[in-house]
Design a protein around this motif. Structure first.
Motif, mmCIF file in Angstrom:
data_model
loop_
_atom_site.group_PDB
_atom_site.id
_atom_site.type_symbol
_atom_site.label_atom_id
_atom_site.label_comp_id
_atom_site.label_asym_id
_atom_site.label_seq_id
_atom_site.Cartn_x
_atom_site.Cartn_y
_atom_site.Cartn_z
ATOM 1 N N PHE A 90 0.827 -1.196 0.000
ATOM 2 C CA PHE A 90 0.000 0.000 0.000
ATOM 3 C C PHE A 90 0.868 1.255 0.000
ATOM 4 C CE2 PHE A 90 -2.467 3.204 2.382
ATOM 5 C CZ PHE A 90 -3.529 3.345 1.497
ATOM 6 N N HIS A 91 1.858 1.289 0.881
ATOM 7 C CA HIS A 91 2.716 2.467 0.958
ATOM 8 C C HIS A 91 3.602 2.604 -0.283
ATOM 9 C CE1 HIS A 91 1.426 3.997 4.763
ATOM 10 N NE2 HIS A 91 1.529 2.800 5.304
ATOM 11 N N GLY A 92 4.016 1.482 -0.854
ATOM 12 C CA GLY A 92 4.776 1.530 -2.101
ATOM 13 C C GLY A 92 3.947 2.117 -3.231
ATOM 14 N N LEU A 93 2.702 1.682 -3.311
ATOM 15 C CA LEU A 93 1.779 2.192 -4.323
ATOM 16 C C LEU A 93 1.535 3.687 -4.143
ATOM 17 C CD1 LEU A 93 -0.132 1.498 -6.644
ATOM 18 C CD2 LEU A 93 -1.801 0.769 -4.954
ATOM 19 N N LEU A 94 1.302 4.098 -2.906
ATOM 20 C CA LEU A 94 1.094 5.521 -2.637
ATOM 21 C C LEU A 94 2.340 6.347 -2.960
ATOM 22 C CD1 LEU A 94 -1.029 5.352 0.598
ATOM 23 C CD2 LEU A 94 -1.710 6.397 -1.562
ATOM 24 N N SER A 95 3.512 5.799 -2.692
ATOM 25 C CA SER A 95 4.762 6.516 -3.003
ATOM 26 C C SER A 95 4.890 6.760 -4.506
ATOM 27 C CB SER A 95 5.980 5.729 -2.507
ATOM 28 O OG SER A 95 5.977 5.673 -1.104
ATOM 29 N N GLU A 96 4.558 5.751 -5.305
ATOM 30 C CA GLU A 96 4.613 5.911 -6.762
ATOM 31 C C GLU A 96 3.623 6.974 -7.232
ATOM 32 O OE1 GLU A 96 4.042 2.266 -8.902
ATOM 33 O OE2 GLU A 96 5.642 1.246 -7.800
ATOM 34 N N LEU A 97 2.427 6.933 -6.689
ATOM 35 C CA LEU A 97 1.396 7.887 -7.098
ATOM 36 C C LEU A 97 1.727 9.307 -6.625
ATOM 37 C CD1 LEU A 97 -1.760 5.681 -6.481
ATOM 38 C CD2 LEU A 97 -0.651 6.202 -8.670
ATOM 39 N N ARG A 98 2.343 9.423 -5.466
ATOM 40 C CA ARG A 98 2.785 10.740 -4.987
ATOM 41 C C ARG A 98 3.881 11.282 -5.896
ATOM 42 N NH1 ARG A 98 4.627 10.398 0.886
ATOM 43 N NH2 ARG A 98 5.247 12.523 0.419
ATOM 44 N N ALA A 99 4.829 10.435 -6.268
ATOM 45 C CA ALA A 99 5.920 10.868 -7.145
ATOM 46 C C ALA A 99 5.389 11.327 -8.500
ATOM 47 C CB ALA A 99 6.938 9.737 -7.324
ATOM 48 N N ALA A 100 4.295 10.735 -8.942
ATOM 49 C CA ALA A 100 3.686 11.097 -10.229
ATOM 50 C C ALA A 100 2.810 12.341 -10.122
ATOM 51 C CB ALA A 100 2.860 9.929 -10.758
ATOM 52 N N GLY A 101 2.629 12.852 -8.911
ATOM 53 C CA GLY A 101 1.813 14.047 -8.734
ATOM 54 C C GLY A 101 0.315 13.783 -8.734
ATOM 55 N N LEU A 102 -0.076 12.538 -8.515
ATOM 56 C CA LEU A 102 -1.493 12.184 -8.561
ATOM 57 C C LEU A 102 -2.141 12.099 -7.184
ATOM 58 C CD1 LEU A 102 -1.208 9.427 -11.296
ATOM 59 C CD2 LEU A 102 -2.174 11.725 -11.582
ATOM 60 N N VAL A 103 -1.330 11.893 -6.164
ATOM 61 C CA VAL A 103 -1.819 11.734 -4.802
ATOM 62 C C VAL A 103 -0.975 12.609 -3.888
ATOM 63 C CG1 VAL A 103 -1.981 10.062 -2.899
ATOM 64 C CG2 VAL A 103 -2.698 9.399 -5.179
ATOM 65 N N ALA A 104 -1.609 13.188 -2.880
ATOM 66 C CA ALA A 104 -0.895 14.028 -1.914
ATOM 67 C C ALA A 104 -1.317 13.647 -0.505
ATOM 68 C CB ALA A 104 -1.199 15.505 -2.162
ATOM 69 N N GLU A 105 -0.379 13.792 0.418
ATOM 70 C CA GLU A 105 -0.712 13.586 1.829
ATOM 71 C C GLU A 105 -1.663 14.681 2.272
ATOM 72 O OE1 GLU A 105 1.937 12.676 5.106
ATOM 73 O OE2 GLU A 105 3.383 11.932 3.622
ATOM 74 N N SER A 106 -2.530 14.337 3.201
ATOM 75 C CA SER A 106 -3.461 15.325 3.747
ATOM 76 C C SER A 106 -3.768 14.957 5.194
ATOM 77 C CB SER A 106 -4.748 15.375 2.920
ATOM 78 O OG SER A 106 -5.452 14.163 3.044
ATOM 79 N N ARG A 107 -4.444 15.840 5.878
ATOM 80 C CA ARG A 107 -4.912 15.591 7.242
ATOM 81 C C ARG A 107 -6.427 15.448 7.178
ATOM 82 N NH1 ARG A 107 -1.093 13.842 10.300
ATOM 83 N NH2 ARG A 107 -2.056 14.508 12.223
ATOM 84 N N VAL A 108 -6.923 14.391 7.791
ATOM 85 C CA VAL A 108 -8.359 14.136 7.818
ATOM 86 C C VAL A 108 -8.745 13.880 9.272
ATOM 87 C CG1 VAL A 108 -10.237 12.723 6.904
ATOM 88 C CG2 VAL A 108 -8.157 13.024 5.553
ATOM 89 N N ALA A 109 -9.517 14.789 9.825
ATOM 90 C CA ALA A 109 -9.936 14.683 11.231
ATOM 91 C C ALA A 109 -8.738 14.464 12.142
ATOM 92 C CB ALA A 109 -10.974 13.577 11.389
ATOM 93 N N GLY A 110 -7.656 15.173 11.865
ATOM 94 C CA GLY A 110 -6.448 15.092 12.677
ATOM 95 C C GLY A 110 -5.557 13.897 12.386
#
Length: 157
Positions: free
Chosen positions: A101-121
């Protein structure tokens, strides 16, 4: 096939050439036409395949080149639809181990498609504006294709 351009900077794919006229294809529309050969100059260093890809809107190209599996495409689509989602909820909702899951998110973040965010803290992820545009472009294309298929079916009756 080679990349050529006119004096005004319009890029084309050169299909056939003669001393008088050259047959070119507009990569954005797919339209083919003849252009006076003396109005074209070859563009070096740019692959005709890369130029051909410019017929696809930039956000959709970014999505297509970044996702390598249906799973990664599905994650982008889910985040685009659901908005920011806490990591804990994402891990619980999908059948992925934490490292995958984290590997997939890292690839998508590097591609500019996904960003970290805060949700309810809590730490979470969200689709970027680029991803939102790409998903909209893919869905619009799908709807258009469905409309064409419906029209073709109606015409065959």
């Amino acid at each position: 096939m080679r990349t050529v351009e006119t004096e005004s900077g319009e890029r084309y794919l050169l299909l056939k050439e003669s001393s008088d006229a050259s047959l070119v294809r507009d990569p954005e529309t797919g339209e083919e036409r003849y252009v006076d050969a003396d109005r074209l100059r070859e563009v070096g260093g740019e692959s005709p395949l890369v130029v051909a890809a410019t017929g696809v809107p930039e956000p959709v190209r970014q999505l297509l080149t970044a996702v390598h599996t249906e799973r990664s495409l599905g994650l982008v689509m889910e985040l685009a639809d659901r908005g920011p989602v806490p990591v804990v909820d994402l891990l619980g909702a999908y059948e992925l181990c934490e490292s995958d899951f984290h590997g997939l998110l890292s690839e998508l973040r590097a591609a500019g498609l996904v960003a970290e965010s805060r949700v309810a803290g809590e730490r979470g992820y969200d689709a970027t504006e680029l991803a939102q545009e790409a998903v909209e472009g893919v869905r619009t294309a799908e709807e258009s294709a469905a409309g064409i298929d419906d029209d073709a079916a109606a015409d065959s009756r």
